[in-house]
Motif scaffolding. Structure first.
Motif, mmCIF file in Angstrom:
data_model
loop_
_atom_site.group_PDB
_atom_site.id
_atom_site.type_symbol
_atom_site.label_atom_id
_atom_site.label_comp_id
_atom_site.label_asym_id
_atom_site.label_seq_id
_atom_site.Cartn_x
_atom_site.Cartn_y
_atom_site.Cartn_z
ATOM 1 N N ASP A 117 0.841 -1.188 0.000
ATOM 2 C CA ASP A 117 0.000 0.000 0.000
ATOM 3 C C ASP A 117 0.879 1.243 0.000
ATOM 4 N N THR A 118 0.801 2.018 -1.081
ATOM 5 C CA THR A 118 1.619 3.233 -1.152
ATOM 6 C C THR A 118 1.036 4.328 -0.262
ATOM 7 N N GLY A 119 -0.184 4.117 0.267
ATOM 8 C CA GLY A 119 -0.841 5.175 1.010
ATOM 9 C C GLY A 119 -1.465 6.185 0.058
ATOM 10 N N HIS A 120 -1.234 6.001 -1.218
ATOM 11 C CA HIS A 120 -1.784 6.882 -2.238
ATOM 12 C C HIS A 120 -2.698 6.106 -3.170
ATOM 13 N N ASN A 121 -3.493 5.246 -2.591
ATOM 14 C CA ASN A 121 -4.378 4.451 -3.427
ATOM 15 C C ASN A 121 -5.771 5.049 -3.481
ATOM 16 N N PHE A 122 -6.502 4.688 -4.509
ATOM 17 C CA PHE A 122 -7.891 5.106 -4.581
ATOM 18 C C PHE A 122 -8.661 4.389 -3.475
ATOM 19 N N VAL B 103 4.043 1.519 2.523
ATOM 20 C CA VAL B 103 5.135 2.384 2.073
ATOM 21 C C VAL B 103 5.318 3.540 3.068
ATOM 22 N N GLN B 104 4.177 4.003 3.662
ATOM 23 C CA GLN B 104 4.264 5.067 4.666
ATOM 24 C C GLN B 104 5.173 4.615 5.823
ATOM 25 N N ASP B 105 5.025 3.367 6.255
ATOM 26 C CA ASP B 105 5.884 2.848 7.328
ATOM 27 C C ASP B 105 7.345 2.864 6.894
ATOM 28 N N SER B 106 7.593 2.483 5.635
ATOM 29 C CA SER B 106 8.977 2.476 5.141
ATOM 30 C C SER B 106 9.552 3.887 5.164
ATOM 31 N N ILE B 107 8.700 4.876 4.875
ATOM 32 C CA ILE B 107 9.151 6.273 4.906
ATOM 33 C C ILE B 107 9.399 6.698 6.358
ATOM 34 N N ARG C 230 5.264 7.521 -5.367
ATOM 35 C CA ARG C 230 5.746 6.484 -4.451
ATOM 36 C C ARG C 230 5.906 5.143 -5.163
ATOM 37 N N ASN C 231 5.742 5.180 -6.469
ATOM 38 C CA ASN C 231 5.772 3.942 -7.233
ATOM 39 C C ASN C 231 7.089 3.190 -7.054
ATOM 40 N N VAL C 232 8.199 3.906 -7.182
ATOM 41 C CA VAL C 232 9.508 3.265 -7.094
ATOM 42 C C VAL C 232 9.787 2.802 -5.662
ATOM 43 N N LEU C 233 9.289 3.590 -4.683
ATOM 44 C CA LEU C 233 9.529 3.251 -3.277
ATOM 45 C C LEU C 233 8.931 1.899 -2.906
ATOM 46 N N GLN C 234 7.885 1.522 -3.646
ATOM 47 C CA GLN C 234 7.192 0.269 -3.327
ATOM 48 C C GLN C 234 8.123 -0.928 -3.310
ATOM 49 N N THR C 235 9.151 -0.886 -4.170
ATOM 50 C CA THR C 235 10.039 -2.036 -4.286
ATOM 51 C C THR C 235 10.681 -2.371 -2.941
ATOM 52 N N VAL C 236 11.096 -1.333 -2.211
ATOM 53 C CA VAL C 236 11.730 -1.552 -0.907
ATOM 54 C C VAL C 236 10.736 -2.178 0.067
ATOM 55 N N THR C 237 9.529 -1.605 0.111
ATOM 56 C CA THR C 237 8.499 -2.137 1.012
ATOM 57 C C THR C 237 8.162 -3.580 0.649
ATOM 58 N N LEU C 238 8.060 -3.828 -0.655
ATOM 59 C CA LEU C 238 7.750 -5.173 -1.122
ATOM 60 C C LEU C 238 8.819 -6.177 -0.674
ATOM 61 N N LEU C 239 10.080 -5.823 -0.913
ATOM 62 C CA LEU C 239 11.160 -6.756 -0.558
ATOM 63 C C LEU C 239 11.255 -6.929 0.958
ATOM 64 N N ASP C 240 11.019 -5.846 1.710
ATOM 65 C CA ASP C 240 11.011 -5.955 3.182
ATOM 66 C C ASP C 240 9.899 -6.884 3.648
ATOM 67 N N PHE D 82 -11.031 4.360 -15.097
ATOM 68 C CA PHE D 82 -9.624 3.979 -15.113
ATOM 69 C C PHE D 82 -9.463 2.654 -15.844
ATOM 70 N N ARG D 83 -8.416 2.586 -16.654
ATOM 71 C CA ARG D 83 -8.170 1.348 -17.407
ATOM 72 C C ARG D 83 -7.281 0.429 -16.599
ATOM 73 N N THR D 84 -6.457 1.014 -15.753
ATOM 74 C CA THR D 84 -5.657 0.227 -14.819
ATOM 75 C C THR D 84 -5.823 0.884 -13.464
ATOM 76 N N VAL D 85 -5.572 0.119 -12.415
ATOM 77 C CA VAL D 85 -5.679 0.680 -11.082
ATOM 78 C C VAL D 85 -4.347 0.533 -10.378
ATOM 79 N N GLY D 86 -3.721 1.661 -10.087
ATOM 80 C CA GLY D 86 -2.445 1.636 -9.380
ATOM 81 C C GLY D 86 -2.392 2.827 -8.456
ATOM 82 N N ASP D 87 -1.182 3.206 -8.079
ATOM 83 C CA ASP D 87 -0.956 4.356 -7.241
ATOM 84 C C ASP D 87 -1.524 5.608 -7.937
ATOM 85 N N ILE D 88 -2.203 6.459 -7.175
ATOM 86 C CA ILE D 88 -2.867 7.636 -7.756
ATOM 87 C C ILE D 88 -1.902 8.501 -8.562
#
Lengths: 424, 301
Positions: B64-69, B92-96, B111-121, B245-251
């Motif tokens: 969760d990037t915290g920036h989701n719909f 992702v907010q916790d990672s920040i 926050r799209n790129v930041l997700q990778t760190v949260t995901l791997l953690d 929306f055609r795809t649903v991701g981070d806002i």
């Protein structure tokens, strides 16, 4: 996509094909042409390659750029790995395994061929049948791709001459007659100009056959699966352990061959216990019958001990259970095969270990000669081996069933897939 | 003889179920990466089919990037509750907040790129050894070369030049300690296949896939939802638009399209007529020509 209809879309079948050609045969252009002429290219994709073509100073939009790969590949100017492409016409959906012809050529083509219904083999009209053509043809035959389409490309560069095409066809047939492939089609095309790809050629009135697209849309594929010998490798045992399904015990898997019906007498191998099919279940309903390649869950009349790696078959048609297996093996890595070495082996849902007991011969894939005295099996080599496994495998010959006749070898120290084997 | 031939959608469904069952059989701690988007919803539906009448035997993981719909988050929670699925959220907010990553700055911060760190953690914390992703090979050129079973090293990295060959339907999920796999059951599906399947199976999806009126603004030719996530430039004007929306991701990196499609049938018609790729409205891919390739190598979805 014009004339779109949902009803039509839901009624299409699926053709998987692979493309093989040597460097500069125009393979990328052909794929680009199929995608472009079937209107599978979106505006933003087209705009991107138009801009790239312009930047490269090319005078027309280079359709080959549509299949451009990773940066890692662009940097080296080669494609390394199999890429998958998709398009659909109102008749069929297609999956292309686009296999590059460089360093790992055999490995790539074998990978693409392993799931293909058809192979397109490209020949440069100016060069005719060359060593690589024979190699591609041999692999298509070894992997038992049911349909082969030989495209003699760049006909525009030989003035669309019928004699050129006929000579290449003759040369090819002379070689292919030594192999097993029965369904071979020949087409004169120009991928660059679009002749006989989607639209019939205006330059080759002498050619009366179908276009490539017509062939792809109409090749009969319903017989490509084995629908006579019922095979069900158990993938996973489903036990819900809840009050509603307290005693439910389902065997989940994908039918690897044949047809199973409710009430069929079955045998579980390698144990040999017998029972009857009580139900064929899916999420929404139970089926009266199911066939390859459907994923279903079987329940049986009797409680017998079955686990992953076992195979459920019809009692009246049983495959062989053996620890001694003869295979044609394609070697997939730089690290050479170790004579007498031990490897992990995966076959259907079963995993065992095996030892390479004997290297019978290596195949010269350009001439099809058998070389008996050569034990060095490296990347891209194909050899006939005898394996001995730690416990019996339930096998069919590859030519009878691709699913129960194929296996892979895994290097136990690196976990890498090193060999692709077809049981003979 | 009877004609035993599957339609292409049935064949794809069967292939996907097969892949999901292989994952459950070959790994000890698998999970399904769930974003609330249509592809992961289809993956979950296929997982239910694979194990019925038992429950899906692995948890859902949402980064969760915290920036989701809001609609996607509500949908996620309802779905987990309805099917009794265990939901794990990596924030992702916790990672920040814990200083693992720092937020990008500027108008196009994401926050799209930041997700990778949260995901791997999250993968490391829960010791997951395989994760289902809803990526498809038709989406993007780096994804066109993905395997069904895709190996990740102990740093979560993808090595596209050195992938294991995948032959027939035999998947090699062997790995060393600390490594993991990403598993992509719907690799061979196209956007159209996904929509047709949702229609055929009548699968529920979040409301933002359907047309609605929303406050939006234009930037670089993309329609963005107006929220407090993306700061407006002085020249940008907020307008009410009829979009979906055609795809649903981070806002911050999901563009909307003008649309009146109000039903699955209408969406299918719209997808059939559209001449721009789905990821054409994904700003995350536009950062460079190899944006997806780079992120995937680092461990992204």
């Amino acid at each position: 996509m014009t004339d779109f209809s949902t009803a039509g879309y839901l009624d299409m079948d699926l053709l998987r094909f692979t493309t093989a050609g040597s460097v500069d045969d125009g393979k990328s252009t052909l794929i680009g042409r199929l995608l472009y002429d079937s209107k599978s290219i979106f505006e933003d994709q087209y705009e991107a390659i138009r801009a790239s073509s312009e930047k490269r100073g090319e005078e027309y939009v280079n359709l080959a750029l549509l299949t451009d790969g990773l940066r890692a590949e662009r940097e080296q100017g080669i494609t390394i790995d199999v890429a998958y492409r998709y398009f659909a016409t109102p008749k069929r959906k297609f999956i292309i395994a686009d296999t590059p012809g460089h360093i790992q050529y055999t490995r790539n083509m074998v990978t693409g061929a392993s799931t293909a219904n058809a192979a397109i083999i490209l020949i440069d009209a100016r060069k005719g049948v060359i060593e690589q053509t024979m190699r591609h043809t041999y692999i298509a035959s070894l992997l038992r791709i049911p349909h082969v389409i030989v495209c003699v490309n760049k006909m525009d560069l030989v003035d669309f001459k019928k004699e050129v095409f006929e000579q290449i066809k003759k040369d090819y047939e002379a070689f292919a007659s030594k192999l097993d492939t029965t369904d071979i089609h020949f087409l004169p095309i120009s991928a660059l100009k679009g002749d006989n790809v989607v639209d019939p050629s205006k330059h080759m009135k002498w050619y009366k056959g179908p276009t490539l697209m017509y062939l792809l849309e109409n090749i009969k594929i319903s017989n490509d699966q084995n629908h006579s010998d019922a095979r069900f490798p158990v993938q996973y045992v489903i036990r819900p352990m809840n009050s509603e399904f307290h005693d439910y015990r389902g065997y989940a898997g994908r039918i690897a061959g044949g047809v199973f019906k409710k009430g069929d007498a079955i045998t579980v191998l390698p144990g040999g216990l017998t029972s009857k099919i009580k139900s064929i279940d899916t999420l929404n309903n139970s089926l009266e019958e199911a066939f390859a390649p459907m994923s279903v869950t079987l329940t049986l009349e009797d409680e017998i001990d079955i686990s992953r790696g076992d195979m459920i078959v019809k009692t009246d048609d049983q495959p062989e259970a053996t620890q001694d297996i003869e295979v044609m093996m394609c070697w997939l890595t730089e690290k050479k095969l170790q004579p007498n070495g031990k490897y992990a082996l995966k076959h259907t849902s079963k995993e065992v270990r095996c030892v390479i007991k004997e290297i019978q011969y290596k195949v010269n894939i350009n001439t099809l000669e058998k070389i008996a005295e050569d034990n060095t099996i490296g990347l891209n080599d194909i050899a006939c081996l005898t394996l001995r496994t730690t416990s019996p495998l339930i096998i069919d010959k590859y030519k009878k069933n691709r699913n129960t006749g194929s296996l892979i070898l895994i290097d136990e120290s690196t976990n890498v897939t090193v060999g692709a084997g077809m049981i003979i | 003889m009877k004609n035993y031939n599957l339609t292409h959608l049935k064949e794809l469904e069967s292939e996907s179920i097969y892949v999901i069952r292989e994952l459950a059989a070959q790994f000890e701690r698998p999970a399904l990466l769930f974003s609330g988007g249509k592809d992961s919803i289809v993956c979950f539906h296929l997982a239910r089919k694979a194990f019925a009448p038992a429950k899906v035997p692995f948890p859902l993981v949402h980064i969760d990037t915290g920036h989701n719909f809001e609609e996607a988050i509500t949908f996620r929670d309802d779905l987990a509750a309805k099917y009794g699925a265990h939901l794990i959220v990596g924030s992702v907010q916790d990672s920040i907040d814990t200083g693992r990553v720092s937020e990008e700055k500027g108008y196009n911060a994401s926050r799209n790129v930041l997700q990778t760190v949260t995901l791997l953690d999250t993968i490391e914390n829960y010791k997951f050894d395989a994760l289902i992703g809803g990526a498809r090979r038709d989406e993007e050129k780096a994804r066109a070369k993905e395997r069904f079973f895709s190996h990740r090293d102990e740093f979560g990295q993808w090595d596209p030049k050195n992938q294991r060959p995948e032959l027939w339907n035999i998947f090699n999920g062997k790995k060393s300690v600390g490594e993991h796999f990403r598993v992509f059951p719907i690799s061979n599906w196209t956007e159209m296949d996904v929509w047709q399947y949702i229609l055929q199976e009548n699968i529920e999806i979040p409301s933002i896939y359907f047309t609605h009126e929303r406050e939006c603004f234009m930037r670089d030719g993309v329609i963005y939802a107006h929220t407090n996530v993306i700061p407006l430039k002085p020249t940008e004007k907020v307008e009410k638009m009829q979009v979906r929306f055609r795809t649903v991701g981070d806002i911050s990196c999901t563009g909307a399209v003008l649309s009146k499609a109000n039903s699955l049938e209408e969406i299918v018609e719209e997808v059939a007529a559209t001449r721009v790729t789905e990821r054409g409205s994904r700003i995350d891919d536009k950062r460079s020509e190899a944006a997806m390739e780079d992120r995937k190598k680092a461990g992204y979805f």
